[in-house]
Every structure is written in C-alpha cells, then in structure tokens.
Design an enzyme around this catalytic site. Structure first.
Site, PDB file in Angstrom:
ATOM      1  CG  HIS A 221     -14.674   2.324  -0.685  1.00 47.87           C
ATOM      2  ND1 HIS A 221     -14.933   2.111   0.647  1.00 47.87           N
ATOM      3  CD2 HIS A 221     -13.399   2.724  -0.735  1.00 47.87           C
ATOM      4  CE1 HIS A 221     -13.867   2.367   1.372  1.00 47.87           C
ATOM      5  NE2 HIS A 221     -12.911   2.741   0.559  1.00 47.87           N
ATOM      6  CE1 TYR A 225     -10.651   6.330   1.356  1.00 43.07           C
ATOM      7  CE2 TYR A 225     -11.355   4.998  -0.499  1.00 43.07           C
ATOM      8  CZ  TYR A 225     -10.767   5.103   0.748  1.00 43.07           C
ATOM      9  OH  TYR A 225     -10.303   3.993   1.390  1.00 43.07           O
ATOM     10  CG  HIS A 372     -15.080   1.930   9.889  1.00 42.45           C
ATOM     11  ND1 HIS A 372     -13.749   2.285   9.874  1.00 42.45           N
ATOM     12  CD2 HIS A 372     -15.501   1.997   8.595  1.00 42.45           C
ATOM     13  CE1 HIS A 372     -13.386   2.557   8.625  1.00 42.45           C
ATOM     14  NE2 HIS A 372     -14.434   2.402   7.834  1.00 42.45           N
ATOM     15  CG  PHE A 373     -20.256   4.641   9.231  1.00 46.88           C
ATOM     16  CD1 PHE A 373     -21.125   5.572   9.732  1.00 46.88           C
ATOM     17  CD2 PHE A 373     -20.740   3.370   8.920  1.00 46.88           C
ATOM     18  CE1 PHE A 373     -22.443   5.255   9.956  1.00 46.88           C
ATOM     19  CE2 PHE A 373     -22.064   3.044   9.143  1.00 46.88           C
ATOM     20  CZ  PHE A 373     -22.917   3.986   9.667  1.00 46.88           C
ATOM     21  CG  HIS A 374     -20.966   7.239  13.943  1.00 46.92           C
ATOM     22  ND1 HIS A 374     -21.650   6.182  13.412  1.00 46.92           N
ATOM     23  CD2 HIS A 374     -21.859   8.267  13.994  1.00 46.92           C
ATOM     24  CE1 HIS A 374     -22.906   6.545  13.167  1.00 46.92           C
ATOM     25  NE2 HIS A 374     -23.058   7.812  13.509  1.00 46.92           N
ATOM     26  NE  ARG A 437     -24.474  -1.039   9.238  1.00 50.46           N
ATOM     27  CZ  ARG A 437     -23.984  -0.596   8.060  1.00 50.46           C
ATOM     28  NH1 ARG A 437     -23.232  -1.389   7.313  1.00 50.46           N
ATOM     29  NH2 ARG A 437     -24.228   0.615   7.644  1.00 50.46           N
ATOM     30  NE  ARG A 438     -27.930   0.278   7.414  1.00 47.77           N
ATOM     31  CZ  ARG A 438     -27.688   0.290   6.116  1.00 47.77           C
ATOM     32  NH1 ARG A 438     -27.770  -0.808   5.428  1.00 47.77           N
ATOM     33  NH2 ARG A 438     -27.365   1.396   5.499  1.00 47.77           N
TER      34      ARG A 438
HETATM   35 FE1  HAS Z   1     -14.596   2.506   5.632  1.00 46.55          FE
HETATM   36  C1  HAS Z   1     -17.406   0.483   5.746  1.00 46.55           C
HETATM   37  C2  HAS Z   1     -12.672  -0.182   4.789  1.00 46.55           C
HETATM   38  C3  HAS Z   1     -11.827   4.568   5.268  1.00 46.55           C
HETATM   39  C4  HAS Z   1     -16.641   5.265   5.748  1.00 46.55           C
HETATM   40  N1  HAS Z   1     -16.623   2.810   5.750  1.00 46.55           N
HETATM   41  C5  HAS Z   1     -17.608   1.843   5.803  1.00 46.55           C
HETATM   42  C6  HAS Z   1     -18.905   2.471   5.888  1.00 46.55           C
HETATM   43  C7  HAS Z   1     -18.674   3.838   5.840  1.00 46.55           C
HETATM   44  C8  HAS Z   1     -17.238   4.024   5.770  1.00 46.55           C
HETATM   45  C9  HAS Z   1     -19.738   4.919   5.844  1.00 46.55           C
HETATM   46  O1  HAS Z   1     -13.126  -3.053   3.803  1.00 46.55           O
HETATM   47  C10 HAS Z   1     -20.236   1.751   6.024  1.00 46.55           C
HETATM   48  C11 HAS Z   1     -20.956   1.585   4.739  1.00 46.55           C
HETATM   49  C12 HAS Z   1     -22.280   0.905   4.977  1.00 46.55           C
HETATM   50  O2  HAS Z   1     -23.234   1.616   5.345  1.00 46.55           O
HETATM   51  O3  HAS Z   1     -22.357  -0.311   4.835  1.00 46.55           O
HETATM   52  N2  HAS Z   1     -12.613   2.219   5.168  1.00 46.55           N
HETATM   53  C13 HAS Z   1     -12.027   1.042   4.889  1.00 46.55           C
HETATM   54  C14 HAS Z   1     -10.603   1.243   4.666  1.00 46.55           C
HETATM   55  C15 HAS Z   1     -10.373   2.596   4.822  1.00 46.55           C
HETATM   56  C16 HAS Z   1     -11.645   3.195   5.114  1.00 46.55           C
HETATM   57  C17 HAS Z   1      -9.583   0.207   4.339  1.00 46.55           C
HETATM   58  N3  HAS Z   1     -14.286   4.509   5.546  1.00 46.55           N
HETATM   59  C18 HAS Z   1     -13.079   5.148   5.382  1.00 46.55           C
HETATM   60  C19 HAS Z   1     -13.277   6.578   5.336  1.00 46.55           C
HETATM   61  C20 HAS Z   1     -14.633   6.782   5.466  1.00 46.55           C
HETATM   62  C21 HAS Z   1     -15.244   5.469   5.602  1.00 46.55           C
HETATM   63  C22 HAS Z   1     -12.185   7.595   5.150  1.00 46.55           C
HETATM   64  C23 HAS Z   1     -15.422   8.027   5.482  1.00 46.55           C
HETATM   65  C24 HAS Z   1     -14.948   9.230   5.364  1.00 46.55           C
HETATM   66  N4  HAS Z   1     -14.972   0.535   5.358  1.00 46.55           N
HETATM   67  C25 HAS Z   1     -14.047  -0.383   4.965  1.00 46.55           C
HETATM   68  C26 HAS Z   1     -14.726  -1.681   4.753  1.00 46.55           C
HETATM   69  C27 HAS Z   1     -16.074  -1.488   5.019  1.00 46.55           C
HETATM   70  C28 HAS Z   1     -16.199  -0.089   5.398  1.00 46.55           C
HETATM   71  C29 HAS Z   1     -14.136  -2.960   4.324  1.00 46.55           C
HETATM   72  C30 HAS Z   1     -17.204  -2.525   4.911  1.00 46.55           C
HETATM   73  C31 HAS Z   1     -17.446  -3.194   6.194  1.00 46.55           C
HETATM   74  C32 HAS Z   1     -18.608  -4.138   6.101  1.00 46.55           C
HETATM   75  O4  HAS Z   1     -18.372  -5.351   6.258  1.00 46.55           O
HETATM   76  O5  HAS Z   1     -19.745  -3.721   5.866  1.00 46.55           O
HETATM   77  C33 HAS Z   1      -9.024   3.285   4.644  1.00 46.55           C
HETATM   78  O6  HAS Z   1      -9.145   4.291   3.669  1.00 46.55           O
HETATM   79  C34 HAS Z   1      -8.485   3.858   5.931  1.00 46.55           C
HETATM   80  C35 HAS Z   1      -7.069   4.397   5.778  1.00 46.55           C
HETATM   81  C36 HAS Z   1      -6.692   5.315   6.885  1.00 46.55           C
HETATM   82  C37 HAS Z   1      -5.530   5.347   7.535  1.00 46.55           C
HETATM   83  C38 HAS Z   1      -5.329   6.340   8.648  1.00 46.55           C
HETATM   84  C39 HAS Z   1      -4.290   7.427   8.324  1.00 46.55           C
HETATM   85  C40 HAS Z   1      -4.253   8.449   9.406  1.00 46.55           C
HETATM   86  C41 HAS Z   1      -4.170   9.793   9.228  1.00 46.55           C
HETATM   87  C42 HAS Z   1      -4.216  10.711  10.426  1.00 46.55           C
HETATM   88  C43 HAS Z   1      -2.843  11.111  10.893  1.00 46.55           C
HETATM   89  C44 HAS Z   1      -2.967  11.894  12.161  1.00 46.55           C
HETATM   90  C45 HAS Z   1      -2.117  12.857  12.549  1.00 46.55           C
HETATM   91  C46 HAS Z   1      -2.395  13.562  13.808  1.00 46.55           C
HETATM   92  C47 HAS Z   1      -0.925  13.252  11.787  1.00 46.55           C
HETATM   93  C48 HAS Z   1      -4.435   4.420   7.218  1.00 46.55           C
HETATM   94  C49 HAS Z   1      -4.053  10.424   7.881  1.00 46.55           C
HETATM   95  C50 HAS Z   1      -1.225  13.536  14.742  1.00 46.55           C
HETATM   96  C51 HAS Z   1      -1.569  12.714  15.888  1.00 46.55           C
HETATM   97  C52 HAS Z   1      -0.857  12.635  17.037  1.00 46.55           C
HETATM   98  C53 HAS Z   1      -1.320  11.664  18.093  1.00 46.55           C
HETATM   99  C54 HAS Z   1       0.344  13.428  17.322  1.00 46.55           C
END
Ligand code: HAS
Length: 547
Positions: A221, A225, A372-374, A437-438
């Site tokens: 995890h 990050y 999700h991860f794409h 998946r996979r």
């Molecule tokens: Fe995830 C699985 C939960 C973030 C990558 N994640 C994965 C896997 C990968 C991955 C590679 O709880 C698969 C692993 C595998 O092969 O099995 N993930 C989260 C949560 C977050 C999260 C809670 N993941 C990421 C990030 C990744 C990433 C970042 C890569 C860089 N993830 C999970 C969970 C799994 C998981 C479970 C396991 C699932 C399973 O069952 O296998 C949080 O950190 C996300 C928080 C993000 C936000 C968004 C904030 C938005 C921002 C943009 C603002 C935009 C602006 C633009 C200002 C709250 C900062 C302006 C726009 C206008 C329209 C004007």
C-alpha cells in the site's frame, strides 16, 4: 541557494533513470496491448507465450520499473534544483544506486522472459519464481535505497548550512517519499530474503503464505503512495508556477506529506479483507486507518481547487465557474497533469469503495480493482509524470519544448483520457458484474457469464488500443525532447509561496517525532496479527513457522 539550472552532471544521472523508465513504458505498453486483445477473445498469443507471462511483464515493468526509475530520477533532479548541486560523493552513490537497480531489473526481466518467473507483480506464494528473479527485485530495492541515501545526504547538508530554516519544499517532499519508501520496503525485502528466496533455492520446503502476503501488503500500500507523492509534488509546487500562480500553502503541503508518512503503512490489510487468518478486529482497525490516509488527498484536492480558483479570479474570471476558463488550456505542462487530477476524483472515490470493508466483498478480485488502479497509477500518476517530462527532459538535456511537441503532448493527453475512459470505465462496469481480474478469456468459467462481459471486454480492447497509440506518441515526444528538439533553455518551474503565507513551522522537520510515530503505528497495527499468523501457522509447518 536556488540554483537556476540543474547541474549537467546531476542532469545526466536523472536522465539515465528516465531512459530506463521510458524503455519500460515501451515494453510494458506492448504487453498491455496484447492483454486487452487476448481478453477480448478475438486474439491468441503466438509462439506459446502465456497470458500470465505477458501480465507479469506488464505489471513488473510498468508498476515497479517505470515508476521507481522515473520517481528516483525526478526526486534527484528536484533535490539538486532546490537544495543545490549534489556533491561528488552524493552523485557517486546515486550512480551506484542506478546501476544496482538496472542490473536487478535486467535479471528479473530475463527470468520473466524465460518464463521462469510468471508470478505477476505481486509474486504471491505459492506461485514460485526462479531465485534470480527475487535477487533481481532485491537489487532494485537496494539500488533505490542508495538513490534515496543521496537525497537524505543532500537534505542533511542543506539543514546544517541553514539552521532554523525549513528545507526547500521540493526537497522536503522528496525526503518524505524516500523515508516512506525505506520503511515500506523493509516488508517486501523481508519476505523475499527470509521466505521466498530460501524456498526458491530449495533450502526450505514450504512458505507461510499468510505471513508472506502480509509482509507484501505492508509494502504494497505505501508503494501506491510512493507512486502518488511525486505526482503531488508536481501538483503542489510545479503546476502553480506553470499557470503563473503561487503555492497555496507551504505548510498544508508539508502537513499532507507527513500524514502520508504516518498513515500509508499500517493499512495493508485493506488488500487482505477477504483473507482468512487475520482477526476481523485488526482488519477493522486498518480500515479506519485507511480512511485517515484519505484525508491528505482531500487536503490536496482542496488546495488545488483553491490555487486554480484564486488564479482564475485574479485573471478576471467571475461567477461560479468563470475562473475555469482562465486556466492555460493550451499548455501541455498544465493540461496533461490536469487530466490526471480529474481522473483522480473517480479513482479516489473507487478507492474509498474498495476500502469500505463490506463493499470490498463486491469488488475484490474482480476487474473493478484493475479499473481502479488504471485510473490512479496509470492515469493520475502517469499523466503527471508525462507532464513533468515535457519540461524536465528538455531542461536536463539543454533543449526546448517546441510548439509542435507541446501540441503533440496535448493530443497525447487527450488520447489517454479517451482510451482510459473506455478501458477503465468498462473494467469498473464488468467488475460489478463479477468479471474476475487476472484471467484470460479462455480461462473464464461459465459461457453464460462470459457473454454478459463480452461488450465490456471489447470496450477494454478499444480503449487499450487507443492507449497504446498514446504510448507510442509519448515515446516519440520523449525521444524528441531528449535528442532532437532545438537547443535552448527550458524552465524547471518551482512555485513560490504566496507573500502573506506564514513560514512553515519547524516541527515538520522533526524526524525523530514523525518516524517515531510511524514505527509506533506500524507496531500497533501489525504486532498481534503477526504473532497470530506465526503461532497458528497451518499444520505441517515446522520450527519457526515462517515456512
Ligand atoms: Fe488503491 C487496490 C483503496 C488510492 C493503486 N489500489 C489498489 C491496487 C492498486 C492501487 C495498484 O481499500 C491493486 C493492488 C493489487 O494488485 O491487488 N486506494 C484505496 C484508497 C485510496 C487509494 C482508499 N490506489 C490509490 C492510489 C493508487 C492506488 C493513489 C496508485 C497510485 N486500493 C484500495 C483498496 C484496494 C486497492 C482497498 C484493494 C482492493 C481489493 O479488494 O483488492 C485513497 O488514497 C484515495 C484517495 C483519493 C481521493 C481523491 C482526491 C482527489 C484529488 C484530485 C483533485 C482534482 C482537482 C482537479 C483539483 C480522496 C486530489 C480539478 C477538477 C475539476 C473538475 C475542476
């Protein structure tokens, strides 16, 4: 102290990392194209190449190699730019790190190509790889520690020379990411060296799978990050300068990075919510900690919106969304990472679904997770890295980002957005219908289920093919900026903090405090579950039950 240009010698070190990263993009992208074609059911791999072998190439080369090399190159360049040229000792350590990582990559890649390490990028036991694969990965990690050591040494040197001053923001951010990486990689290094390598060499007969998966996700995890924080570096510090605005708040940025250091590690169980052998109470605790690690991303979103809105209004944008039109949409250095930010909104929402314990049962091991991860790593992060390359590569090679390449950059980013909308959208939808998946098409279970998924698989193939074209375009841009663009000066944009902002409090630089809390949280979240797993290892395990 802010040098105008990154020193040529440091530039060469960073560029060496980028060459490997972009070679990885070419190989991994091709593997990705082959996968979506196989999954569409309309294509078979030639020469007896297996689906899982290609999937391993794709995951390892893009998820581990492209990211680690790009991040280390970017962080070294950012540290050199904001804290001054590396000393020759620091640079030598960086080069040793680079070569160690490259030799490790070559070893691991050779084993995958020989079909001796078809274990996917997570290399879960009981899938077993050739020992050289594990040794290769270990070298990649050790090499990254050496790169990290160069960053830590530069930071320490800067602090000594500037007592009582907060370190430059970009150096601070590179340092936090490096420290997080070092603490996290202890997990994967332990399972590889203590469990998987001896098992692969035939020194022990079995592996305690629960322990090895837990050690992997202790690392896995924070790994995500480690990918994200360099993108946040660009969002917080570079993008404001590119658009002509100020950094919204230096302290808020530092605070969010510290929160990542604290909360990104004790949350690995949210990848193991459906695994036996872990008490639900500990899973619940780590779910809560996962929700805490969402906070710094929400802070980042707030800060970015504030930067964009105040900039747009300062340019005369009025009404609720008038500011939006004032953003520099013709500048690929801004627009391409911006597409990444937009993608990160649904990506983050999907992450929150994944983390929501019971909802995880709906999506776990379905292709939703791949969707999700794409969106996270393969769009938010990667498009930001591309956006960084548009100015960093010419900055380091003494060339210019021309209008033509800027335009190609915009096309590249738009193609990515279209391709990924198809591919990741279809993955999310098919995942909700239960598509695993996979899995290669031919290996799916019932034909009836497969029929339901077919339209989505075709949409994935369409999206994946568009993404492949975007990758080729990006490789063309990179080669042009590295070797052929006209000679000249390209700016390394580093945003300044708004005048009225207060100096960042020195408590952010108190590493005894932050690393101390990090270790305490890790011990709290993992000690009892680990004891449980080792004491209650399956029957047949002998001695110390790691095996
Ligand atoms: Fe995830 C699985 C939960 C973030 C990558 N994640 C994965 C896997 C990968 C991955 C590679 O709880 C698969 C692993 C595998 O092969 O099995 N993930 C989260 C949560 C977050 C999260 C809670 N993941 C990421 C990030 C990744 C990433 C970042 C890569 C860089 N993830 C999970 C969970 C799994 C998981 C479970 C396991 C699932 C399973 O069952 O296998 C949080 O950190 C996300 C928080 C993000 C936000 C968004 C904030 C938005 C921002 C943009 C603002 C935009 C602006 C633009 C200002 C709250 C900062 C302006 C726009 C206008 C329209 C004007």
């Amino acid at each position: 102290m802010l040098s105008q240009k990154v020193d040529r010698r440091d530039g060469k070190l960073a560029m060496a990392h980028f060459y490997v990263a972009f070679i990885a993009l070419a190989i991994g992208g091709l593997a990705g194209l082959l996968q979506v074609l196989v999954r569409s059911g309309k294509f078979e791999l030639p020469a007896g190449i297996g689906y899982y072998q290609v999937l391993t190439v794709h995951g390892v080369v893009l998820g581990l190699v492209l990211t680690t090399f790009f991040i280390m190159g970017f962080q070294l360049a950012a540290t050199s730019k904001t804290s001054g040229t590396l000393t020759s000792k620091q640079r030598t350590i960086g080069w040793i790190g680079f070569w160690t990582m490259t030799i490790g990559t070559a070893l691991a890649a050779t084993m995958i190509l020989l079909n001796e390490a078809t274990v996917l990028y997570t290399f879960y036991a009981p899938l077993q790889a050739h020992a050289l694969y594990y040794i290769g990965l270990t070298l990649v990690i050790v090499g990254s520690w050496l790169d990290g050591a160069a960053i830590i040494m530069k930071y320490t040197e800067w602090r000594k020379a500037n007592p009582g001053q907060p370190s430059p923001l970009m150096t601070f951010m590179s340092l936090v990411n490096t420290l997080m990486w070092m603490v996290a990689t202890i997990g994967v290094a332990s399972t590889v060296l203590i469990q998987l390598l001896p098992w692969s060499l035939g020194l022990v007969e079995t592996v305690n799978v629960g322990v090895s998966r837990t050690l992997f996700w202790y690392f896995g995890h924070p790994l995500v990050y480690f990918w994200l924080l360099p993108a946040y570096m660009a969002w917080y510090v570079v993008i404001p300068k590119v658009i002509g605005a100020k950094v919204f708040s230096d302290s808020l940025a530092r605070m969010s990075f510290i929160l990542f250091l604290l909360f990104s590690i004790p949350v690995g169980f949210h990848h193991q919510l459906l695994e036996p052998g872990i008490d639900p109470a500990w899973k619940f605790l780590q779910v809560i900690l996962t929700f805490l690690v969402v906070i710094p991303s929400l802070m980042t979103a707030f800060s970015l919106f504030a930067t964009f809105e105040s900039f747009g209004r300062s340019k005369g944008g009025s009404g609720l969304f008038g500011w939006f039109k004032k953003l520099p949409w013709g500048d690929a250095r801004f627009t391409v990472p911006f597409i990444g930010m937009v993608a990160f909104i649904p990506a983050g929402a999907g992450g929150i679904v994944n983390a929501s314990h019971q909802m995880n049962q709906v999506v776990h091991n379905t292709i939703w997770v791949t969707g999700h991860f794409h969106l996270t790593v393969a769009t938010a992060v990667v498009l930001t890295f591309f956006g960084v390359s548009f100015w960093l590569v010419p900055h380091l090679t003494g060339r210019k980002l021309t209008k033509k390449i800027n335009k190609l950059g915009l096309i590249q980013g738009s193609l990515w957005a279209i391709g990924m909308t198809f591919m990741s959208g279809a993955m999310h939808a098919a995942g909700l219908l239960g598509a695993p998946r996979r899995s290669a098409y031919s290996e799916y279970g019932g034909a009836a289920q497969a029929i339901e998924w077919i339209p989505y698989q075709i949409a994935q193939a369409v999206g994946g093919s568009i993404l492949f074209i975007a990758i080729i375009l990006m490789l063309y841009i990179f080669i042009n900026l590295a070797f052929f663009a006209p000679k000249g000066e390209e700016e390394f944009p580093v945003g300044e903090v708004a005048h009225e902002a207060e100096k960042a409090p020195m408590v952010f630089e108190n590493w005894k405090l932050w690393l101390g809390i990090t270790v305490l949280l890790v011990l709290f979240a993992y000690t009892v579950p680990f004891i449980d797993m080792i004491q209650n290892a399956p029957p047949g395990a002998k001695g110390f039950k790691l095996w």
